[in-house]
Motif scaffolding. Structure first.
Motif, PDB file in Angstrom:
ATOM      1  N   LEU A  99     -22.134   2.421  -7.881  1.00 27.60           N
ATOM      2  CA  LEU A  99     -21.400   3.552  -7.183  1.00 27.60           C
ATOM      3  C   LEU A  99     -20.060   3.567  -7.826  1.00 27.60           C
ATOM      4  CD1 LEU A  99     -20.985   5.106  -4.302  1.00 27.60           C
ATOM      5  CD2 LEU A  99     -19.104   3.037  -3.877  1.00 27.60           C
ATOM      6  N   THR A 100     -19.732   4.988  -7.951  1.00 21.91           N
ATOM      7  CA  THR A 100     -18.392   5.311  -8.911  1.00 21.91           C
ATOM      8  C   THR A 100     -17.467   5.881  -8.075  1.00 21.91           C
ATOM      9  OG1 THR A 100     -19.872   5.792 -11.127  1.00 21.91           O
ATOM     10  CG2 THR A 100     -17.829   6.574 -10.849  1.00 21.91           C
ATOM     11  N   ILE A 101     -16.252   5.571  -8.375  1.00 19.84           N
ATOM     12  CA  ILE A 101     -14.968   5.990  -7.516  1.00 19.84           C
ATOM     13  C   ILE A 101     -14.250   6.625  -8.630  1.00 19.84           C
ATOM     14  CG2 ILE A 101     -13.252   5.740  -5.852  1.00 19.84           C
ATOM     15  CD1 ILE A 101     -14.565   3.581  -4.638  1.00 19.84           C
ATOM     16  N   ARG A 102     -13.953   8.096  -8.338  1.00 20.45           N
ATOM     17  CA  ARG A 102     -12.948   8.823  -9.517  1.00 20.45           C
ATOM     18  C   ARG A 102     -11.657   8.934  -8.598  1.00 20.45           C
ATOM     19  NH1 ARG A 102     -17.658  12.243 -11.655  1.00 20.45           N
ATOM     20  NH2 ARG A 102     -17.304  13.447  -9.955  1.00 20.45           N
ATOM     21  N   GLN A 103     -10.572   8.690  -9.177  1.00 23.46           N
ATOM     22  CA  GLN A 103      -9.237   8.969  -8.479  1.00 23.46           C
ATOM     23  C   GLN A 103      -8.469   9.740  -9.667  1.00 23.46           C
ATOM     24  OE1 GLN A 103      -7.968   5.458  -6.472  1.00 23.46           O
ATOM     25  NE2 GLN A 103      -9.562   4.392  -7.667  1.00 23.46           N
ATOM     26  N   LEU A 104      -7.695  10.562  -8.893  1.00 23.15           N
ATOM     27  CA  LEU A 104      -6.304  10.907  -9.389  1.00 23.15           C
ATOM     28  C   LEU A 104      -5.138  10.171  -8.905  1.00 23.15           C
ATOM     29  CD1 LEU A 104      -4.334  12.504 -11.411  1.00 23.15           C
ATOM     30  CD2 LEU A 104      -4.302  14.326  -9.771  1.00 23.15           C
ATOM     31  N   ARG A 105      -4.535   9.254  -9.550  1.00 24.99           N
ATOM     32  CA  ARG A 105      -3.559   8.377  -8.860  1.00 24.99           C
ATOM     33  C   ARG A 105      -2.215   8.754  -9.385  1.00 24.99           C
ATOM     34  NH1 ARG A 105      -4.140   2.095  -8.141  1.00 24.99           N
ATOM     35  NH2 ARG A 105      -5.184   2.750  -6.323  1.00 24.99           N
ATOM     36  N   ARG A 106      -1.405   8.957  -8.382  1.00 26.87           N
ATOM     37  CA  ARG A 106      -0.005   9.207  -8.400  1.00 26.87           C
ATOM     38  C   ARG A 106       0.993   8.179  -7.949  1.00 26.87           C
ATOM     39  NH1 ARG A 106       1.096  14.331  -5.878  1.00 26.87           N
ATOM     40  NH2 ARG A 106      -0.697  13.776  -4.722  1.00 26.87           N
ATOM     41  N   SER A 107       1.473   7.291  -8.732  1.00 21.64           N
ATOM     42  CA  SER A 107       2.235   6.255  -8.191  1.00 21.64           C
ATOM     43  C   SER A 107       3.468   5.964  -8.792  1.00 21.64           C
ATOM     44  CB  SER A 107       1.480   5.139  -8.795  1.00 21.64           C
ATOM     45  OG  SER A 107       1.561   4.932  -9.996  1.00 21.64           O
ATOM     46  N   ARG A 108       4.403   5.275  -7.815  1.00 22.13           N
ATOM     47  CA  ARG A 108       5.921   5.248  -8.114  1.00 22.13           C
ATOM     48  C   ARG A 108       6.196   3.874  -7.661  1.00 22.13           C
ATOM     49  NH1 ARG A 108      10.779   9.430  -6.444  1.00 22.13           N
ATOM     50  NH2 ARG A 108      11.717   8.891  -8.160  1.00 22.13           N
ATOM     51  N   PRO A 109       7.013   3.009  -8.571  1.00 23.95           N
ATOM     52  CA  PRO A 109       7.480   1.872  -8.279  1.00 23.95           C
ATOM     53  C   PRO A 109       8.841   1.943  -7.241  1.00 23.95           C
ATOM     54  CG  PRO A 109       8.212   2.192 -10.650  1.00 23.95           C
ATOM     55  CD  PRO A 109       7.400   3.433  -9.932  1.00 23.95           C
ATOM     56  N   LEU A 110       8.644   1.078  -6.236  1.00 25.94           N
ATOM     57  CA  LEU A 110       9.809   1.225  -5.257  1.00 25.94           C
ATOM     58  C   LEU A 110      10.349  -0.479  -5.448  1.00 25.94           C
ATOM     59  CD1 LEU A 110       8.329   2.786  -2.251  1.00 25.94           C
ATOM     60  CD2 LEU A 110       9.738   3.910  -4.177  1.00 25.94           C
ATOM     61  N   GLN A 111      11.610  -0.503  -5.026  1.00 22.25           N
ATOM     62  CA  GLN A 111      12.077  -1.825  -4.845  1.00 22.25           C
ATOM     63  C   GLN A 111      13.174  -1.906  -3.593  1.00 22.25           C
ATOM     64  OE1 GLN A 111      14.379  -2.477  -8.336  1.00 22.25           O
ATOM     65  NE2 GLN A 111      16.051  -0.974  -7.855  1.00 22.25           N
ATOM     66  N   ALA A 112      13.352  -3.064  -2.927  1.00 19.19           N
ATOM     67  CA  ALA A 112      14.234  -3.449  -1.966  1.00 19.19           C
ATOM     68  C   ALA A 112      14.656  -4.905  -2.091  1.00 19.19           C
ATOM     69  CB  ALA A 112      13.481  -3.144  -0.640  1.00 19.19           C
TER      70      ALA A 112
END
Length: 180
Positions: A127-140
């Protein structure tokens, strides 16, 4: 790339309508969290592999070869995920290449586990999963997480079987209390 075992802590949400979760990536705050860096976009291809006789699955692991702009990595994730608000599971990672012969991958604990369970033969892709991943680091306070919004396509036998968006929050460092 990491090269060993760790416990992954994350939570995922299926997005009801395309674009419906975009606001979370740009929000000035999300609960106790504030942005700790810019939004990054990356194309990711995950090829799920196992031996022809499913040795990894029988041992309790899902294995993926993840290809990004940074290279290829093998990840073994325990199939025994925890119940409740957050998933907690063992994850073993290491460098790899695009090939399906584990003996050809750079030495790592992940490669050792694959070879111990599957032997010297090539693994097979199922199986193959293709993604466009948009990410952002967050902190608390002392806690850091990665918020990811993925546009996902599941591919099998050369055709798209499903597509959807998924929002994920993964603990990267610190106490998980702010996640609640």
């Amino acid at each position: 790339m990491s090269t060993g075992r760790r416990i992954e802590v994350e939570t995922k949400f299926q997005v009801a309508s395309p674009g419906g979760a975009d606001r979370y990536l740009v929000a000035p705050e999300l609960g106790p969290f504030t942005p700790a860096g810019p939004i990054n976009s990356e194309r990711v291809e995950d090829r799920y592999v196992d031996s022809p006789d499913w040795a990894l699955a029988r041992a309790g692991f899902a294995a993926r070869l993840r290809k990004t702009s940074h290279g290829t990595e093998i990840s073994l994730k325990a199939l025994n995920v925890s119940s409740g608000q957050f998933q907690r599971r063992e994850e073993i990672e290491g460098p790899a290449d695009a090939g399906l012969i584990p003996a050809d991958w750079p030495a790592s604990q992940a490669r050792n586990v694959v070879m111990e369970l599957c032997g010297d033969e090539a693994v097979v892709e199922f199986l193959t999963i293709r993604q466009l991943r948009r990410s952002r680091p967050l902190q608390a306070r002392g806690t850091r997480v990665e918020l990811s919004l993925d546009e996902v396509e599941i591919v099998g036998d050369g055709r798209v079987l499903d597509s959807f968006e998924e929002l994920e929050v993964e603990l990267k460092r610190g106490d998980e209390t702010p996640l609640a």
